[in-house]
Design an enzyme around this catalytic site. Structure first.
Site, short mmCIF file in Angstrom:
data_model
loop_
_atom_site.label_atom_id
_atom_site.label_comp_id
_atom_site.label_asym_id
_atom_site.label_seq_id
_atom_site.Cartn_x
_atom_site.Cartn_y
_atom_site.Cartn_z
CG ASP A 35 -2.14 -0.57 1.20
OD1 ASP A 35 -2.51 -0.97 0.10
OD2 ASP A 35 -2.81 -0.69 2.24
CE LYS A 57 -6.74 0.58 0.89
NZ LYS A 57 -7.46 -0.68 1.00
N GLY A 88 -0.40 -1.55 6.15
CA GLY A 88 0.10 -0.79 7.30
C GLY A 88 -0.71 -1.12 8.54
CB THR A 118 -3.50 -1.25 15.02
OG1 THR A 118 -4.22 -0.25 14.29
CG2 THR A 118 -3.89 -1.16 16.49
CB ALA A 119 -1.70 3.72 13.92
CG MET A 168 -6.61 7.88 8.34
SD MET A 168 -7.41 6.66 7.23
CE MET A 168 -8.46 5.75 8.37
N GLY A 197 3.90 7.63 14.51
CA GLY A 197 4.08 6.98 15.80
C GLY A 197 4.80 5.64 15.70
#
Lengths: 247, 247
Positions: A35, A57, A88, A118-119, A168, A197
């Site tokens: 992506d 993406k 990601g 995950t972020a 986002m 991060g």
């Protein structure tokens, strides 16, 4: 032999926040469909002679439509390839991995999902911000800051003892603040924005919902950023920053 | 030289769902302070001659009080040790890592947090259940199924388009169902329980909030279990199970 698609979480972009399982699959892949520009460090760990297909993406800007990505994965697997679909963060959190898995299942293609950091987890660890805290937050909600039609929906998100991790959300930051305050959240609630991060280029802006909404638009440098809001965010401390990042 | 404490997420217990960063730190540690019996596979990857201290935190049963664990970490670091504080899942999601980090910061001990694959991500990937889905869930909430006083608080958790991932909820399953239904959630909402998610011993029970509440108490075998509830849970498919687990 029939092919297979592994939907693999790349984590936040730091190569060493990849899981061992993801590393192994990247070493065995014939093709890697990826992506974002944030996964360069992870792609370095892949088999050198694996084919790489960038489907571009990055947040709202898709080079390839989701239906085309789904069709590409099916086609590659039908050609017998071992495919890593590298996403990601985690594939099933705002990654549209569920849709890709559905398309593969419908086409009868074997599919394995490998979870990733995950972020929100990477940002919390990197910035020293607890997502839950026995005294301050007994729940954490991950939510996207924008909808398909570009609007913001923060209804029902104000709940005592809950941390919000808004993915986002930066382009809609003032609408998010207005929506949360309209539901009764204090503008003085602790908040932070974490950019990139968990990576070596991480930046953190700490404050309140009010100050973050005012300052973040000029502060952010264009990297992926996460907004954290809630009482637990105020329990954080720059003192826990990762030495590698503090250096 | 001064010591340091690394608060490290072990992930769900499968050795290969550890991150590369965590693996490196386990290889360098002088002392590993660990919680649960679910981390044996991860401990196998640690430096052979590292001291191991089991502090026995397994859900509500603590062998050592939190304050004692905090004091132990401070004492070890002051003795110059490189300490890995290994926690199941992610350190900052229901792991009380925030409290340990606060105690270390108060004592002036350097502390680094390494994120890990939290149970909800591992269960979702292992069982083939999307946590978010463009058509069915735009948010996911991680929440504990029990409070300090043993009661359940599910108020404010019913929100359209949201998946609930309820940690440690099985002992309060009927109270959770009653609370969610009282707030207007349909008993026919898709739900699943995933036991030992992401490990080779994973088991999955699929159904609705109603059937899960009825069947899960007799079904569960005592491993750590996560309850997932929401429309997106119905988008899942056993077809995405990990081949290693399906075999």
């Amino acid at each position: 032999p029939p092919g297979i698609v592994h939907l693999v979480g790349a984590g936040p972009g730091a190569g060493d926040l990849l899981t061992l399982r993801a590393l192994r699959l990247l070493g065995e892949a014939d093709v890697i469909v990826h992506d974002r520009l944030g996964t360069e460090e992870v792609l370095e760990l892949a088999r050198r002679d694996a084919e790489r297909i960038f489907v571009g993406k990055a947040r709202a800007n898709h080079c390839m439509k989701q239906e085309e990505i789904n069709a590409l994965l099916v086609r590659l697997a039908r050609a017998g390839k071992r495919v890593v679909r590298l996403k990601g963060g985690d594939p099933l959190v705002f990654g549209r991995g569920g849709e890709e898995a559905e398309a593969l299942a419908a086409a009868g293609i074997p599919c394995e999902v490998v979870p990733g950091v995950t972020a929100a987890l990477a940002c919390a660890a990197g910035a020293g911000i607890p997502l839950t805290h026995r005294d301050a937050a007994r729940a954490v909600t991950f939510v996207t800051g924008h909808r398909r039609d570009g609007s913001v929906d923060v209804s029902g998100l104000v709940r005592p003892g809950q941390t919000l991790a808004i993915y986002m959300g930066l382009t809609m930051l003032r609408e998010i603040r207005d929506g949360l305050v309209a539901q009764g959240l204090s503008p003085a609630t602790p908040a932070a924005v974490v950019e990139r991060g968990g990576t070596a280029r991480q930046r953190v802006l700490r404050g309140t919902l009010e100050t973050i909404a005012a300052e973040a638009p000029a502060w952010v440098q264009g990297g992926p950023a996460l907004l954290l809001v809630g009482e637990a965010v105020g329990r954080g401390s720059a003192g826990w920053a990762q030495p590698a990042l503090a250096a």
